[in-house]
Design a protein around this motif. Structure first.
Motif, short mmCIF file in Angstrom:
data_model
loop_
_atom_site.label_atom_id
_atom_site.label_comp_id
_atom_site.label_asym_id
_atom_site.label_seq_id
_atom_site.Cartn_x
_atom_site.Cartn_y
_atom_site.Cartn_z
N THR A 2 35.06 46.50 51.30
CA THR A 2 34.42 46.65 50.01
C THR A 2 34.01 48.10 49.79
O THR A 2 33.36 48.69 50.64
CB THR A 2 33.17 45.75 49.93
OG1 THR A 2 33.56 44.41 50.16
CG2 THR A 2 32.52 45.86 48.58
N THR A 55 38.04 41.18 33.06
CA THR A 55 36.77 41.76 33.52
C THR A 55 35.66 41.43 32.52
O THR A 55 34.56 41.02 32.93
CB THR A 55 36.91 43.28 33.71
OG1 THR A 55 37.92 43.52 34.70
CG2 THR A 55 35.61 43.91 34.15
N ARG A 58 34.83 37.75 32.75
CA ARG A 58 34.03 37.45 33.95
C ARG A 58 32.55 37.80 33.73
O ARG A 58 31.67 37.10 34.20
CB ARG A 58 34.59 38.22 35.15
CG ARG A 58 35.93 37.69 35.64
CD ARG A 58 36.56 38.62 36.67
NE ARG A 58 35.74 38.77 37.84
CZ ARG A 58 35.88 38.06 38.97
NH1 ARG A 58 36.83 37.15 39.07
NH2 ARG A 58 35.09 38.28 40.00
N ASP A 64 30.84 37.62 37.37
CA ASP A 64 30.31 38.87 37.94
C ASP A 64 28.92 39.05 37.36
O ASP A 64 28.73 38.97 36.14
CB ASP A 64 31.20 40.06 37.58
CG ASP A 64 32.55 40.01 38.26
OD1 ASP A 64 32.67 39.36 39.31
OD2 ASP A 64 33.49 40.62 37.72
N HIS A 65 27.96 39.30 38.23
CA HIS A 65 26.57 39.39 37.79
C HIS A 65 26.12 40.82 37.51
O HIS A 65 25.02 41.03 36.99
CB HIS A 65 25.65 38.76 38.84
CG HIS A 65 25.98 37.32 39.06
ND1 HIS A 65 26.77 36.90 40.11
CD2 HIS A 65 25.65 36.21 38.37
CE1 HIS A 65 26.90 35.59 40.05
NE2 HIS A 65 26.23 35.14 39.00
N ASN A 66 26.96 41.80 37.87
CA ASN A 66 26.59 43.19 37.66
C ASN A 66 27.84 44.06 37.70
O ASN A 66 28.94 43.58 37.99
CB ASN A 66 25.56 43.64 38.72
CG ASN A 66 26.05 43.41 40.13
OD1 ASN A 66 27.15 43.84 40.49
ND2 ASN A 66 25.26 42.72 40.94
N PHE A 68 28.63 46.33 39.81
CA PHE A 68 29.17 46.50 41.16
C PHE A 68 30.21 45.41 41.46
O PHE A 68 31.28 45.69 42.02
CB PHE A 68 28.05 46.48 42.20
CG PHE A 68 27.07 47.61 42.01
CD1 PHE A 68 27.37 48.88 42.45
CD2 PHE A 68 25.87 47.39 41.37
CE1 PHE A 68 26.49 49.94 42.25
CE2 PHE A 68 24.97 48.43 41.16
CZ PHE A 68 25.28 49.71 41.60
N GLU A 69 29.90 44.19 41.08
CA GLU A 69 30.85 43.09 41.29
C GLU A 69 32.08 43.27 40.39
O GLU A 69 33.20 43.02 40.83
CB GLU A 69 30.17 41.75 41.01
CG GLU A 69 29.12 41.38 42.03
CD GLU A 69 28.38 40.10 41.73
OE1 GLU A 69 27.43 39.81 42.48
OE2 GLU A 69 28.72 39.38 40.77
N SER A 70 31.87 43.73 39.17
CA SER A 70 33.00 43.97 38.27
C SER A 70 33.89 45.09 38.79
O SER A 70 35.12 44.97 38.76
CB SER A 70 32.49 44.33 36.87
OG SER A 70 31.87 43.23 36.27
N ASP A 72 34.27 45.98 41.83
CA ASP A 72 34.97 45.46 43.01
C ASP A 72 36.17 44.63 42.58
O ASP A 72 37.26 44.75 43.14
CB ASP A 72 34.00 44.64 43.87
CG ASP A 72 34.59 44.27 45.21
OD1 ASP A 72 35.22 45.15 45.85
OD2 ASP A 72 34.43 43.10 45.63
N PHE A 73 35.99 43.78 41.56
CA PHE A 73 37.10 42.99 41.02
C PHE A 73 38.22 43.91 40.53
O PHE A 73 39.39 43.70 40.83
CB PHE A 73 36.61 42.08 39.89
CG PHE A 73 37.72 41.45 39.11
CD1 PHE A 73 38.42 40.36 39.63
CD2 PHE A 73 38.08 41.93 37.85
CE1 PHE A 73 39.47 39.78 38.91
CE2 PHE A 73 39.11 41.35 37.14
CZ PHE A 73 39.81 40.27 37.67
#
Length: 112
Positions: A2, A55, A58, A64-66, A68-70, A72-73
């Motif tokens: 990651t 994206t 999501r 995705d909650h933030n 950072f998760e987006s 990463d996706f």
């Protein structure tokens, strides 16, 4: 593995992205592809637009909650040699182009 995202990186991407704000009258997918090219991100226009739209979806569906998760996706779906900075640049461009009401997630990512 990651990628590590830091607030300074997010701030620089957000600031740089404001310089490339897309005009409203142009085809969004073409404008998006042109912006990605300025970051050294290439590939099929339709594929990149699809990743950007997914994206946004999501984020809308709270998968995705933030940011950072987006990011990463996005990074997972870009070419293997793409950098972390390019993932953030892609994310910022995607939000500006396809779901500007979600831009706040980038601002939230800069907060401690």
């Amino acid at each position: 593995m990651t990628p590590k995202f830091t607030a300074p990186l997010v701030l620089s991407v957000l600031s740089l992205g404001l310089l490339f704000a897309a005009p409203a009258a142009a085809d969004p997918d073409s404008v998006f592809a042109e912006e990605l090219h300025t970051y050294g991100i290439y590939g099929q226009k339709d594929y990149n637009a699809w990743i950007a739209k997914i994206t946004c979806k999501r984020l809308y569906k709270n998968v995705d909650h933030n940011a950072f998760e987006s990011a990463d996706f996005v990074h997972t779906n870009l070419a293997k040699d793409s950098t972390t900075a390019q993932a953030w640049q892609f994310l910022a461009a995607a939000l500006r182009t396809y779901c500007p009401e979600k831009l706040a997630v980038l601002q939230d990512a800069t907060k401690p």
